[in-house]
Design a protein around this motif. Structure first.
Motif, PDB file in Angstrom:
ATOM      1  N   GLU A 197      69.025  27.506  57.980  1.00  9.08           N
ATOM      2  CA  GLU A 197      67.708  27.524  57.325  1.00  9.08           C
ATOM      3  C   GLU A 197      67.838  27.363  55.812  1.00  9.08           C
ATOM      4  O   GLU A 197      67.101  26.598  55.191  1.00  9.08           O
ATOM      5  CB  GLU A 197      66.980  28.828  57.650  1.00  9.08           C
ATOM      6  CG  GLU A 197      66.586  28.990  59.091  1.00  9.08           C
ATOM      7  CD  GLU A 197      65.204  28.445  59.412  1.00  9.08           C
ATOM      8  OE1 GLU A 197      64.372  28.336  58.499  1.00  9.08           O
ATOM      9  OE2 GLU A 197      64.964  28.136  60.597  1.00  9.08           O
ATOM     10  N   LEU A 198      68.793  28.082  55.217  1.00  4.80           N
ATOM     11  CA  LEU A 198      68.984  27.934  53.765  1.00  4.80           C
ATOM     12  C   LEU A 198      69.368  26.500  53.425  1.00  4.80           C
ATOM     13  O   LEU A 198      68.867  25.915  52.461  1.00  4.80           O
ATOM     14  CB  LEU A 198      70.077  28.875  53.263  1.00  4.80           C
ATOM     15  CG  LEU A 198      69.728  30.332  52.992  1.00  4.80           C
ATOM     16  CD1 LEU A 198      70.880  31.002  52.261  1.00  4.80           C
ATOM     17  CD2 LEU A 198      68.446  30.486  52.211  1.00  4.80           C
ATOM     18  N   GLY A 199      70.262  25.923  54.217  1.00  7.93           N
ATOM     19  CA  GLY A 199      70.702  24.554  53.970  1.00  7.93           C
ATOM     20  C   GLY A 199      69.597  23.534  54.144  1.00  7.93           C
ATOM     21  O   GLY A 199      69.652  22.442  53.573  1.00  7.93           O
ATOM     22  N   GLY A 201      66.589  24.146  53.134  1.00  9.36           N
ATOM     23  CA  GLY A 201      65.690  24.291  52.002  1.00  9.36           C
ATOM     24  C   GLY A 201      64.686  25.409  52.102  1.00  9.36           C
ATOM     25  O   GLY A 201      63.744  25.451  51.320  1.00  9.36           O
ATOM     26  N   TRP A 202      64.870  26.344  53.048  1.00  3.29           N
ATOM     27  CA  TRP A 202      63.887  27.399  53.238  1.00  3.29           C
ATOM     28  C   TRP A 202      64.290  28.676  52.527  1.00  3.29           C
ATOM     29  O   TRP A 202      65.390  28.809  52.018  1.00  3.29           O
ATOM     30  CB  TRP A 202      63.657  27.643  54.732  1.00  3.29           C
ATOM     31  CG  TRP A 202      63.063  26.443  55.400  1.00  3.29           C
ATOM     32  CD1 TRP A 202      63.719  25.512  56.160  1.00  3.29           C
ATOM     33  CD2 TRP A 202      61.708  25.996  55.311  1.00  3.29           C
ATOM     34  NE1 TRP A 202      62.848  24.529  56.561  1.00  3.29           N
ATOM     35  CE2 TRP A 202      61.605  24.791  56.060  1.00  3.29           C
ATOM     36  CE3 TRP A 202      60.566  26.479  54.693  1.00  3.29           C
ATOM     37  CZ2 TRP A 202      60.420  24.082  56.201  1.00  3.29           C
ATOM     38  CZ3 TRP A 202      59.380  25.780  54.830  1.00  3.29           C
ATOM     39  CH2 TRP A 202      59.317  24.606  55.577  1.00  3.29           C
ATOM     40  N   SER A 203      63.363  29.620  52.484  1.00  2.00           N
ATOM     41  CA  SER A 203      63.542  30.865  51.734  1.00  2.00           C
ATOM     42  C   SER A 203      64.504  31.809  52.451  1.00  2.00           C
ATOM     43  O   SER A 203      64.857  31.617  53.611  1.00  2.00           O
ATOM     44  CB  SER A 203      62.190  31.568  51.558  1.00  2.00           C
ATOM     45  OG  SER A 203      61.755  32.100  52.815  1.00  2.00           O
ATOM     46  N   TYR A 204      64.868  32.887  51.761  1.00  2.00           N
ATOM     47  CA  TYR A 204      65.725  33.884  52.367  1.00  2.00           C
ATOM     48  C   TYR A 204      65.054  34.550  53.568  1.00  2.00           C
ATOM     49  O   TYR A 204      65.706  34.828  54.572  1.00  2.00           O
ATOM     50  CB  TYR A 204      66.110  34.956  51.342  1.00  2.00           C
ATOM     51  CG  TYR A 204      67.035  34.457  50.259  1.00  2.00           C
ATOM     52  CD1 TYR A 204      68.201  33.776  50.585  1.00  2.00           C
ATOM     53  CD2 TYR A 204      66.745  34.663  48.919  1.00  2.00           C
ATOM     54  CE1 TYR A 204      69.056  33.314  49.595  1.00  2.00           C
ATOM     55  CE2 TYR A 204      67.592  34.217  47.924  1.00  2.00           C
ATOM     56  CZ  TYR A 204      68.744  33.543  48.266  1.00  2.00           C
ATOM     57  OH  TYR A 204      69.587  33.085  47.290  1.00  2.00           O
ATOM     58  N   GLU A 205      63.765  34.816  53.452  1.00  2.00           N
ATOM     59  CA  GLU A 205      63.072  35.444  54.578  1.00  2.00           C
ATOM     60  C   GLU A 205      62.982  34.488  55.763  1.00  2.00           C
ATOM     61  O   GLU A 205      63.155  34.890  56.921  1.00  2.00           O
ATOM     62  CB  GLU A 205      61.679  35.933  54.177  1.00  2.00           C
ATOM     63  CG  GLU A 205      61.012  36.741  55.275  1.00  2.00           C
ATOM     64  CD  GLU A 205      59.825  37.556  54.797  1.00  2.00           C
ATOM     65  OE1 GLU A 205      59.305  38.362  55.589  1.00  2.00           O
ATOM     66  OE2 GLU A 205      59.417  37.392  53.621  1.00  2.00           O
ATOM     67  N   ASP A 206      62.719  33.204  55.496  1.00  2.28           N
ATOM     68  CA  ASP A 206      62.753  32.210  56.565  1.00  2.28           C
ATOM     69  C   ASP A 206      64.147  32.161  57.197  1.00  2.28           C
ATOM     70  O   ASP A 206      64.282  32.030  58.421  1.00  2.28           O
ATOM     71  CB  ASP A 206      62.400  30.820  56.025  1.00  2.28           C
ATOM     72  CG  ASP A 206      60.914  30.653  55.770  1.00  2.28           C
ATOM     73  OD1 ASP A 206      60.114  31.014  56.651  1.00  2.28           O
ATOM     74  OD2 ASP A 206      60.555  30.160  54.689  1.00  2.28           O
ATOM     75  N   ALA A 207      65.170  32.239  56.357  1.00  3.45           N
ATOM     76  CA  ALA A 207      66.545  32.194  56.868  1.00  3.45           C
ATOM     77  C   ALA A 207      66.815  33.379  57.783  1.00  3.45           C
ATOM     78  O   ALA A 207      67.467  33.240  58.836  1.00  3.45           O
ATOM     79  CB  ALA A 207      67.534  32.172  55.707  1.00  3.45           C
ATOM     80  N   HIS A 209      64.575  34.965  59.645  1.00  2.00           N
ATOM     81  CA  HIS A 209      63.913  34.694  60.924  1.00  2.00           C
ATOM     82  C   HIS A 209      64.666  33.624  61.710  1.00  2.00           C
ATOM     83  O   HIS A 209      64.760  33.696  62.944  1.00  2.00           O
ATOM     84  CB  HIS A 209      62.469  34.265  60.681  1.00  2.00           C
ATOM     85  CG  HIS A 209      61.591  35.373  60.184  1.00  2.00           C
ATOM     86  ND1 HIS A 209      61.407  36.535  60.894  1.00  2.00           N
ATOM     87  CD2 HIS A 209      60.857  35.497  59.048  1.00  2.00           C
ATOM     88  CE1 HIS A 209      60.590  37.340  60.213  1.00  2.00           C
ATOM     89  NE2 HIS A 209      60.258  36.730  59.092  1.00  2.00           N
ATOM     90  N   GLY A 210      65.223  32.631  61.000  1.00  5.81           N
ATOM     91  CA  GLY A 210      66.016  31.614  61.671  1.00  5.81           C
ATOM     92  C   GLY A 210      67.244  32.193  62.332  1.00  5.81           C
ATOM     93  O   GLY A 210      67.639  31.773  63.431  1.00  5.81           O
TER      94      GLY A 210
END
Length: 239
Positions: A197-199, A201-207, A209-210
């Motif tokens: 998720e980070l790779g 381009g998403w946020s830490y919180e999205d990461a 959840h991913g």
């Protein structure tokens, strides 16, 4: 890795838009290359260092830490934003090794993989390769100083590390810990999903959840074991 010569507009992992390979423009604000503009007033480097510190003492249960780190490395290498990350690793980490690695690399993200011991702290190694506990207070004192130097996220991929995550989150914006014991497979899948998720381009919180989704999609019943702590939004609820 080389950067492309043409600009590539993507969503920054901290919000706003990031243009790779030139200037960055959000609204009426333009910055030069190697800076990012976000929806907040904070400035973040366009290249972020992830420091992985791994510890598996010889007198503790063996963990598949090499597989976890390999999955993180491969995921970042194939990601859209791979040029935005530098991955550094330290193995068989002793307390002095952790402190020196923080000084050497001044990371934006630190990822600990190994054993946790709840109230007793995290398990590092001593000079003989045996378990050495590092207290929650000692970890907090270290990380809170590096918050002023750019540390943004701490991932504690270790059993019963929510106690440390709660304390560290008083000083670091985003922290992940584990609410109970976590199996090797779940820990590896969480790391894979988080950095995918980070790779992308998403946020830490999205990461976060991913990472939980990556556990659940494998049919592993530990997707609720990771917990996300946010300095600016407490408590954070899983969507």
């Amino acid at each position: 890795m080389t950067k492309e010569n043409h600009p590539n507009i993507q969503q920054s992992i901290f919000g706003g838009n990031t243009q790779v390979g030139g200037s960055i423009t959000v609204g009426n604000i333009t910055q030069n290359h190697y800076h990012s503009t976000t929806t907040s007033t904070e400035n973040h480097p366009s290249k972020r260092t992830i420091l992985i510190v791994a510890s598996s003492p010889t007198n503790e249960a063996r963990l598949r830490l090499d597989k976890e780190v390999r999955e993180i490395d491969e995921g970042l290498r194939r990601s859209q934003h791979r040029e935005q990350f530098t991955l550094q690793q330290r193995w068989a980490v002793r307390p002095d090794d952790l402190r020196r690695a923080m000084l050497d690399f001044n990371p934006q993200i630190i990822h600990f993989c190994g054993h946790g011991s709840g109230d007793d702290g995290l398990v590092l190694e001593n000079d003989a390769g045996l378990a050495q506990l590092v207290s929650t207070e000692a970890l907090v004192n270290l990380f809170k100083r590096f918050a002023k130097r750019g540390l943004e996220c701490v991932v504690l991929n270790a059993c019963y590390s929510e106690i440390q995550a709660d304390a560290i989150a008083e000083h670091i914006d985003c922290v992940v810990g584990m609410s109970s014991a976590v199996g090797d497979d779940a820990a590896i899948k969480f790391a894979l999903g988080f950095y995918d998720e980070l790779g992308a381009g998403w946020s830490y919180e999205d990461a976060y959840h991913g990472g939980c989704d990556a556990i659940a999609l494998q049919g592993i019943s530990e997707e609720h074991t990771p917990v996300f702590k946010n300095l600016k939004k407490k408590p954070s609820q899983k969507q």
